[in-house]
Design a protein around this motif. Structure first.
Motif, PDB file in Angstrom:
ATOM      1  N   GLY A 130     -43.872  18.942 -24.468  1.00 31.45           N
ATOM      2  CA  GLY A 130     -43.247  18.005 -23.547  1.00 31.45           C
ATOM      3  C   GLY A 130     -41.785  18.315 -23.314  1.00 31.45           C
ATOM      4  O   GLY A 130     -41.288  18.217 -22.182  1.00 31.45           O
ATOM      5  N   ALA A 131     -41.065  18.684 -24.378  1.00 28.84           N
ATOM      6  CA  ALA A 131     -39.646  19.022 -24.225  1.00 28.84           C
ATOM      7  C   ALA A 131     -39.478  20.233 -23.310  1.00 28.84           C
ATOM      8  O   ALA A 131     -38.553  20.286 -22.493  1.00 28.84           O
ATOM      9  CB  ALA A 131     -39.031  19.294 -25.594  1.00 28.84           C
ATOM     10  N   LYS A 135     -40.850  16.491 -19.807  1.00 25.73           N
ATOM     11  CA  LYS A 135     -41.354  15.144 -20.039  1.00 25.73           C
ATOM     12  C   LYS A 135     -42.080  15.134 -21.375  1.00 25.73           C
ATOM     13  O   LYS A 135     -43.035  15.888 -21.575  1.00 25.73           O
ATOM     14  CB  LYS A 135     -42.299  14.696 -18.932  1.00 25.73           C
ATOM     15  CG  LYS A 135     -41.617  14.375 -17.611  1.00 25.73           C
ATOM     16  CD  LYS A 135     -42.609  13.809 -16.608  1.00 25.73           C
ATOM     17  CE  LYS A 135     -41.922  13.457 -15.301  1.00 25.73           C
ATOM     18  NZ  LYS A 135     -42.870  12.867 -14.308  1.00 25.73           N
ATOM     19  N   ILE A 136     -41.629  14.263 -22.273  1.00 21.61           N
ATOM     20  CA  ILE A 136     -42.224  14.154 -23.598  1.00 21.61           C
ATOM     21  C   ILE A 136     -43.208  12.997 -23.577  1.00 21.61           C
ATOM     22  O   ILE A 136     -42.838  11.858 -23.273  1.00 21.61           O
ATOM     23  CB  ILE A 136     -41.146  13.934 -24.669  1.00 21.61           C
ATOM     24  CG1 ILE A 136     -40.149  15.108 -24.656  1.00 21.61           C
ATOM     25  CG2 ILE A 136     -41.766  13.773 -26.046  1.00 21.61           C
ATOM     26  CD1 ILE A 136     -38.969  14.916 -25.593  1.00 21.61           C
ATOM     27  N   TYR A 137     -44.471  13.298 -23.894  1.00 16.06           N
ATOM     28  CA  TYR A 137     -45.540  12.311 -23.794  1.00 16.06           C
ATOM     29  C   TYR A 137     -45.954  11.799 -25.168  1.00 16.06           C
ATOM     30  O   TYR A 137     -45.862  12.512 -26.174  1.00 16.06           O
ATOM     31  CB  TYR A 137     -46.765  12.920 -23.111  1.00 16.06           C
ATOM     32  CG  TYR A 137     -46.563  13.216 -21.639  1.00 16.06           C
ATOM     33  CD1 TYR A 137     -46.856  12.256 -20.675  1.00 16.06           C
ATOM     34  CD2 TYR A 137     -46.088  14.453 -21.220  1.00 16.06           C
ATOM     35  CE1 TYR A 137     -46.683  12.529 -19.321  1.00 16.06           C
ATOM     36  CE2 TYR A 137     -45.902  14.736 -19.874  1.00 16.06           C
ATOM     37  CZ  TYR A 137     -46.201  13.762 -18.928  1.00 16.06           C
ATOM     38  OH  TYR A 137     -46.015  14.040 -17.602  1.00 16.06           O
ATOM     39  N   THR A 143     -48.469   8.427 -21.452  1.00 14.17           N
ATOM     40  CA  THR A 143     -47.279   7.594 -21.596  1.00 14.17           C
ATOM     41  C   THR A 143     -46.050   8.460 -21.827  1.00 14.17           C
ATOM     42  O   THR A 143     -45.997   9.239 -22.788  1.00 14.17           O
ATOM     43  CB  THR A 143     -47.433   6.610 -22.771  1.00 14.17           C
ATOM     44  OG1 THR A 143     -48.597   5.804 -22.567  1.00 14.17           O
ATOM     45  CG2 THR A 143     -46.213   5.722 -22.903  1.00 14.17           C
ATOM     46  N   VAL A 144     -45.069   8.358 -20.940  1.00 10.56           N
ATOM     47  CA  VAL A 144     -43.865   9.178 -21.035  1.00 10.56           C
ATOM     48  C   VAL A 144     -42.880   8.522 -22.004  1.00 10.56           C
ATOM     49  O   VAL A 144     -42.449   7.390 -21.797  1.00 10.56           O
ATOM     50  CB  VAL A 144     -43.205   9.361 -19.658  1.00 10.56           C
ATOM     51  CG1 VAL A 144     -41.922  10.183 -19.789  1.00 10.56           C
ATOM     52  CG2 VAL A 144     -44.169  10.044 -18.688  1.00 10.56           C
ATOM     53  N   LEU A 145     -42.526   9.250 -23.057  1.00  8.72           N
ATOM     54  CA  LEU A 145     -41.536   8.769 -24.010  1.00  8.72           C
ATOM     55  C   LEU A 145     -40.124   9.115 -23.556  1.00  8.72           C
ATOM     56  O   LEU A 145     -39.193   8.317 -23.717  1.00  8.72           O
ATOM     57  CB  LEU A 145     -41.801   9.367 -25.392  1.00  8.72           C
ATOM     58  CG  LEU A 145     -43.143   9.024 -26.043  1.00  8.72           C
ATOM     59  CD1 LEU A 145     -43.304   9.768 -27.358  1.00  8.72           C
ATOM     60  CD2 LEU A 145     -43.274   7.520 -26.246  1.00  8.72           C
ATOM     61  N   ASP A 147     -38.141  11.310 -20.194  1.00  8.11           N
ATOM     62  CA  ASP A 147     -38.134  12.150 -18.997  1.00  8.11           C
ATOM     63  C   ASP A 147     -36.740  12.748 -18.896  1.00  8.11           C
ATOM     64  O   ASP A 147     -35.794  12.086 -18.459  1.00  8.11           O
ATOM     65  CB  ASP A 147     -38.471  11.321 -17.762  1.00  8.11           C
ATOM     66  CG  ASP A 147     -38.593  12.150 -16.489  1.00  8.11           C
ATOM     67  OD1 ASP A 147     -37.983  13.246 -16.423  1.00  8.11           O
ATOM     68  OD2 ASP A 147     -39.282  11.707 -15.554  1.00  8.11           O
ATOM     69  N   LEU A 148     -36.595  13.997 -19.314  1.00 13.08           N
ATOM     70  CA  LEU A 148     -35.278  14.619 -19.369  1.00 13.08           C
ATOM     71  C   LEU A 148     -34.671  14.794 -17.983  1.00 13.08           C
ATOM     72  O   LEU A 148     -33.452  14.661 -17.812  1.00 13.08           O
ATOM     73  CB  LEU A 148     -35.367  15.972 -20.084  1.00 13.08           C
ATOM     74  CG  LEU A 148     -35.861  15.930 -21.540  1.00 13.08           C
ATOM     75  CD1 LEU A 148     -35.873  17.326 -22.128  1.00 13.08           C
ATOM     76  CD2 LEU A 148     -35.007  14.994 -22.372  1.00 13.08           C
ATOM     77  N   PHE A 149     -35.483  15.098 -17.002  1.00 13.84           N
ATOM     78  CA  PHE A 149     -34.967  15.297 -15.652  1.00 13.84           C
ATOM     79  C   PHE A 149     -34.444  13.988 -15.071  1.00 13.84           C
ATOM     80  O   PHE A 149     -33.361  13.933 -14.496  1.00 13.84           O
ATOM     81  CB  PHE A 149     -36.044  15.901 -14.755  1.00 13.84           C
ATOM     82  CG  PHE A 149     -36.471  17.267 -15.191  1.00 13.84           C
ATOM     83  CD1 PHE A 149     -35.664  18.366 -15.012  1.00 13.84           C
ATOM     84  CD2 PHE A 149     -37.693  17.452 -15.818  1.00 13.84           C
ATOM     85  CE1 PHE A 149     -36.043  19.624 -15.431  1.00 13.84           C
ATOM     86  CE2 PHE A 149     -38.090  18.701 -16.245  1.00 13.84           C
ATOM     87  CZ  PHE A 149     -37.262  19.796 -16.042  1.00 13.84           C
ATOM     88  N   ALA A 150     -35.204  12.903 -15.224  1.00 14.31           N
ATOM     89  CA  ALA A 150     -34.768  11.607 -14.716  1.00 14.31           C
ATOM     90  C   ALA A 150     -33.530  11.117 -15.463  1.00 14.31           C
ATOM     91  O   ALA A 150     -32.617  10.540 -14.863  1.00 14.31           O
ATOM     92  CB  ALA A 150     -35.895  10.584 -14.843  1.00 14.31           C
TER      93      ALA A 150
END
Length: 326
Positions: A130-131, A135-137, A143-145, A147-150
């Protein structure tokens, strides 16, 4: 040693950290950062992240005119898992209380801890994917823990490989993706190599493409002679391609038909490790794995808990390039 001594936090934590580690393919890209808190503070500027060092409270503040930078605090992810050792697990051992009985219970406990550790290792590998993807799920795969981009207001670069078109210049497309990652990294980055984790659908389309097939066939023939798995470490255009055919609850780690290209660079990816949530571990440097036991009611055995408190991060998330098969 008596049986109760086996189940102290110190002894069980030492034991679980010494148990064999199931090999994973992504851990080698992440630098372990043990810390005393559950929060990970990163400094961000222009889509790039770096760890913020601690400062002396008595020292001077930042000088006037220092460019404003954004900071974000992430929380490490608490991963607990449970098991048990029953009193009857040592049934049949002679001389109750003897060293033989202690060894028998220790073997049972180690077996249970190994199973629990294997689950934690697999979960941490899922978080690392995810990293890399940005997006780390959670364990459900949806379920997204994080979201680095956001979180940092940047967009992921995607490159459509058009593998369904025979005339596609695949090498040129890959060089385009590498240049995009280099732009995100900056000119001073020390890139040691390039890697791509791919879904089975992407890997099949990639290795069957007319511009790749001949190279792949020669490589796979050599792998066959050596008895190696032909699904990983295929190098093309200076990139090591590795297929990851792993699912959780029917949800694949990597969406079918997609792949993620990223550079191997010092300090780019970290695995922050926080301490466990026990009285004895508060404000201590985090261990990768913890284990603790508590006696069951009426002396029927021991309940076991193992846990890890990691947070894998790509400190320059825009350096991970999404590739699509079409």
């Amino acid at each position: 040693m008596v049986i109760e001594d086996l189940f102290t936090l110190a002894n069980l934590t030492a034991a679980i950290n010494k148990l064999p580690v199931v090999p994973t393919s992504l851990a080698r890209f992440f630098q372990i950062k043990r810390q005393t808190t559950t929060a990970v503070i990163v400094d961000e500027k222009s889509g790039r992240l770096s760890l913020v060092p601690a400062a002396d409270r008595r020292g001077p503040g930042a000088p006037v005119g220092t460019p404003a930078r954004k900071t974000r605090t992430f929380s490490t992810i608490h991963l607990p898992t449970t098991g048990f050792v029953l009193a009857e697990d040592s049934q049949g051992m002679r001389d109750q209380g003897s060293e033989n009985q202690v060894k028998a219970v220790a073997e049972v406990a180690n077996d249970r801890l190994q199973d629990m550790k294997n689950n934690l290792i697999a979960t941490r590998e899922h978080l690392r994917i995810g990293a890399i993807m940005g997006k780390i799920y959670d364990a459900d795969g949806t379920t997204v823990l994080e979201d680095l981009f956001a979180a940092f207001g940047v967009e992921q670069v995607s490159v459509a490989m058009a593998l369904n078109v025979n005339s596609t210049a695949v090498r040129t497309k890959l060089m385009q993706a590498k240049r995009a990652a280099e732009d995100a990294m900056g000119s001073s980055a020390l890139i040691r190599g390039w890697h791509c984790i791919a879904s089975p659908g992407f890997m099949d389309g990639f290795t069957e493409h007319d511009k790749v097939k001949e190279t792949y066939q020669g490589w796979s023939a050599a792998q066959d002679r050596n008895g190696a798995d032909v699904r990983g470490a295929f190098n093309f255009a200076g990139i090591n391609f590795e297929e990851m055919n792993v699912t959780i609850g029917g949800v694949p780690f990597i969406p079918d038909g997609e792949a993620f290209l990223f550079p191997d660079a010092p300090g780019l990816m970290i695995d922050a490790i926080a301490p466990g949530n026990y009285n004895e571990t508060v404000n201590t440097l985090g261990q990768e794995y913890y284990a603790k036991a508590e006696a069951m009611k009426l002396g029927k055995g021991y309940d076991l808990e193992a846990q890890s408190n990691p947070l894998p991060l790509n400190l320059i998330p825009k350096s991970s390039i999404r590739l699509t098969a079409t």
